[in-house]
Motif scaffolding. Sequence first.
Motif, mmCIF file in Angstrom:
data_model
loop_
_atom_site.group_PDB
_atom_site.id
_atom_site.type_symbol
_atom_site.label_atom_id
_atom_site.label_comp_id
_atom_site.label_asym_id
_atom_site.label_seq_id
_atom_site.Cartn_x
_atom_site.Cartn_y
_atom_site.Cartn_z
ATOM 1 N N GLU A 289 -38.742 24.165 20.389
ATOM 2 C CA GLU A 289 -38.526 22.507 20.596
ATOM 3 C C GLU A 289 -37.231 22.175 21.457
ATOM 4 O O GLU A 289 -37.361 21.461 22.206
ATOM 5 C CB GLU A 289 -38.044 21.593 18.657
ATOM 6 C CG GLU A 289 -39.538 22.465 17.798
ATOM 7 C CD GLU A 289 -38.602 22.157 16.714
ATOM 8 O OE1 GLU A 289 -37.419 21.959 16.128
ATOM 9 O OE2 GLU A 289 -39.639 22.659 15.751
ATOM 10 N N ASP A 290 -36.013 23.534 21.681
ATOM 11 C CA ASP A 290 -35.372 23.031 22.182
ATOM 12 C C ASP A 290 -35.664 22.901 23.509
ATOM 13 O O ASP A 290 -34.946 23.173 24.603
ATOM 14 C CB ASP A 290 -34.323 24.333 21.611
ATOM 15 C CG ASP A 290 -32.356 24.345 22.553
ATOM 16 O OD1 ASP A 290 -32.368 22.819 22.651
ATOM 17 O OD2 ASP A 290 -32.016 25.154 23.477
ATOM 18 N N GLN A 292 -38.305 22.090 24.920
ATOM 19 C CA GLN A 292 -39.372 21.124 25.209
ATOM 20 C C GLN A 292 -37.736 19.553 25.357
ATOM 21 O O GLN A 292 -37.918 19.268 26.267
ATOM 22 C CB GLN A 292 -39.939 20.686 23.767
ATOM 23 C CG GLN A 292 -41.235 21.651 23.957
ATOM 24 C CD GLN A 292 -42.116 21.320 22.579
ATOM 25 O OE1 GLN A 292 -41.323 20.950 21.886
ATOM 26 N NE2 GLN A 292 -42.962 21.675 22.929
ATOM 27 N N ARG A 293 -37.167 19.372 24.746
ATOM 28 C CA ARG A 293 -35.993 18.711 24.822
ATOM 29 C C ARG A 293 -35.342 18.355 26.017
ATOM 30 O O ARG A 293 -34.887 17.582 26.327
ATOM 31 C CB ARG A 293 -35.006 19.205 23.250
ATOM 32 C CG ARG A 293 -33.828 18.238 23.411
ATOM 33 C CD ARG A 293 -33.253 18.260 22.132
ATOM 34 N NE ARG A 293 -32.729 19.797 22.013
ATOM 35 C CZ ARG A 293 -31.642 19.679 22.599
ATOM 36 N NH1 ARG A 293 -30.451 19.135 23.609
ATOM 37 N NH2 ARG A 293 -30.158 21.469 22.390
ATOM 38 N N LYS A 294 -35.128 20.370 26.401
ATOM 39 C CA LYS A 294 -33.826 20.131 27.062
ATOM 40 C C LYS A 294 -34.814 20.177 28.728
ATOM 41 O O LYS A 294 -33.792 19.085 29.623
ATOM 42 C CB LYS A 294 -33.052 21.852 27.365
ATOM 43 C CG LYS A 294 -32.059 21.658 25.838
ATOM 44 C CD LYS A 294 -31.353 23.413 26.922
ATOM 45 C CE LYS A 294 -30.136 23.446 25.390
ATOM 46 N NZ LYS A 294 -29.605 24.214 25.742
ATOM 47 N N ARG A 295 -36.056 20.065 28.883
ATOM 48 C CA ARG A 295 -37.247 20.725 29.325
ATOM 49 C C ARG A 295 -36.544 18.840 29.613
ATOM 50 O O ARG A 295 -36.597 18.518 30.935
ATOM 51 C CB ARG A 295 -38.112 20.921 29.888
ATOM 52 C CG ARG A 295 -39.470 20.451 30.854
ATOM 53 C CD ARG A 295 -40.432 20.818 30.054
ATOM 54 N NE ARG A 295 -40.722 21.905 31.202
ATOM 55 C CZ ARG A 295 -41.429 23.230 30.455
ATOM 56 N NH1 ARG A 295 -43.021 22.525 30.529
ATOM 57 N NH2 ARG A 295 -41.244 24.184 31.535
ATOM 58 N N ALA A 296 -37.467 17.753 29.063
ATOM 59 C CA ALA A 296 -37.575 16.288 28.910
ATOM 60 C C ALA A 296 -35.971 16.008 29.179
ATOM 61 O O ALA A 296 -36.149 15.207 30.585
ATOM 62 C CB ALA A 296 -37.377 15.283 27.636
ATOM 63 N N GLU A 297 -34.715 16.182 28.989
ATOM 64 C CA GLU A 297 -33.791 16.295 29.155
ATOM 65 C C GLU A 297 -33.285 16.177 30.878
ATOM 66 O O GLU A 297 -32.676 15.638 31.627
ATOM 67 C CB GLU A 297 -32.326 16.337 28.616
ATOM 68 C CG GLU A 297 -32.468 16.213 27.098
ATOM 69 C CD GLU A 297 -30.906 16.806 25.973
ATOM 70 O OE1 GLU A 297 -30.572 17.604 27.208
ATOM 71 O OE2 GLU A 297 -31.113 16.513 25.176
#
Length: 463
Positions: A289-290, A292-297
């Motif tokens: 999950e981290d 996916q979040r960091k890639r989106a950011e």
Amino acid sequence: MAGDEEYRELEEEREEEAVGFNFSVGVWNELIGEDIQYKVLTPGHGRIAEVHMLIRCKFIGRLQSTGQVFEVAEDTGYRIGDNDTTPALELGLRHMRKGEKGIVRCAAKYGFGPPGRPMVAPGAEVAVPENAMLEYEIEVVDVLPPFNPKDAPLLARVGEAELKKRHGNGFFHHLDFNRAIRCYQAGLKALDAESVDEEEEEERVYAAMVKKFCDVSNNLAAALMKLERWKDAKEVCVKVIEVDKDNVKALFRGGLAALRQDNFEEAELALREAAKLAPNDPVIRAAVEDLQRKRAEYIAKEKKMMKKMGGFLMTPEATGISEEEVEKEGSKGKRDEQVEKEGEDAVVADTTSTAAAAEKEPEEEEEEEEDGDEEEEEQPIKLPVAASAATAGAVSQQEQMEARPINPWLAWYIEHYDWFVTAAFLILPVLFIGGDLKASWARWMGGGGGGGGEEREGGGGEF
């Protein structure tokens, strides 16, 4: 009678057994002044440990001030000179024999120093406070020769790697990651896995070696990650995966290290595979999950940066072109495209008619041969529409060049270029003539008033 008793006490003192480095039983001996002292409780036998020898022992560490236990070791070992424990404990072991029991006391600087050791060791009562004086009660189990991985059998190498791993785990637990890394690296060096030939070793021993290699390497990667050495940690994990592709710890830690380097592709491959092998592990799920979040950011940040840079490059301040000129150029470009398209359509139509005429030529030639008439060769077909289209394209390019903005200072210079040339031809001779006149005037003044000249020079000298 009193004299006999005194004599008997003196004889008993003389008959006290001298052991090891001539240390007497029950007497405190100074190893480094009063900073490190050693007392023999039970004498041992055999040889004294030398540098690089392994001393297997067990001990209890206490605080001198309170007597509270800060560390307990039932079965461990230390190689003399490897610096795997406190200087006081290692120096005390250096003066002991097999089976010997003794007590070592030391000042804080030969223990854990001013910072102490804040974390409580497993099985201990308290942590080590700042500037604490320590006391070790030691028993030597055995003294073993130095270790050489090139001469040692594989099973002995596995044992040495396990010993170094345990020391590294102790340093890791107490947040001393640099010394933990050094111990793990020493364990891998002792194992020397690259020199092992699978065909020459027993299957059981080889499997134990592979497992130990993976365990020590995974711990090394964890210590490197604590120091944010992401690249080194990822390289260690890759070596483990080359040996065991389904090693969950190596996949997980390697994926985290790649994620910290913003290498999202490698991180996703490793973490997805680790999640498949351990689907119920909450830590791995949180890492995915981290990711996916960091890639989106990261993608949003890149888009924002590119939009900001692109918007600045297209502003009138950066290009020097006003918005009205941009709109004018856009409409002109559309007209030019339309003219070029019409010219291409005309070329295609003329080419088609020419091809049809060419198909009819053989029939006409046959008729001419039958009639026996000789005619001159026809002139090549001209394409006036295409020429006009090309001309229109050239004109449009010229108009675009003329419409491009120019630096106002450069335009002013080009407009007044003739003025600069004329001024140069007029001013330069005047400068030369003025220089000659000034020199002549100076010579005339110097010749007419020598005394005054000397006075001026003398006055200048005094100043």
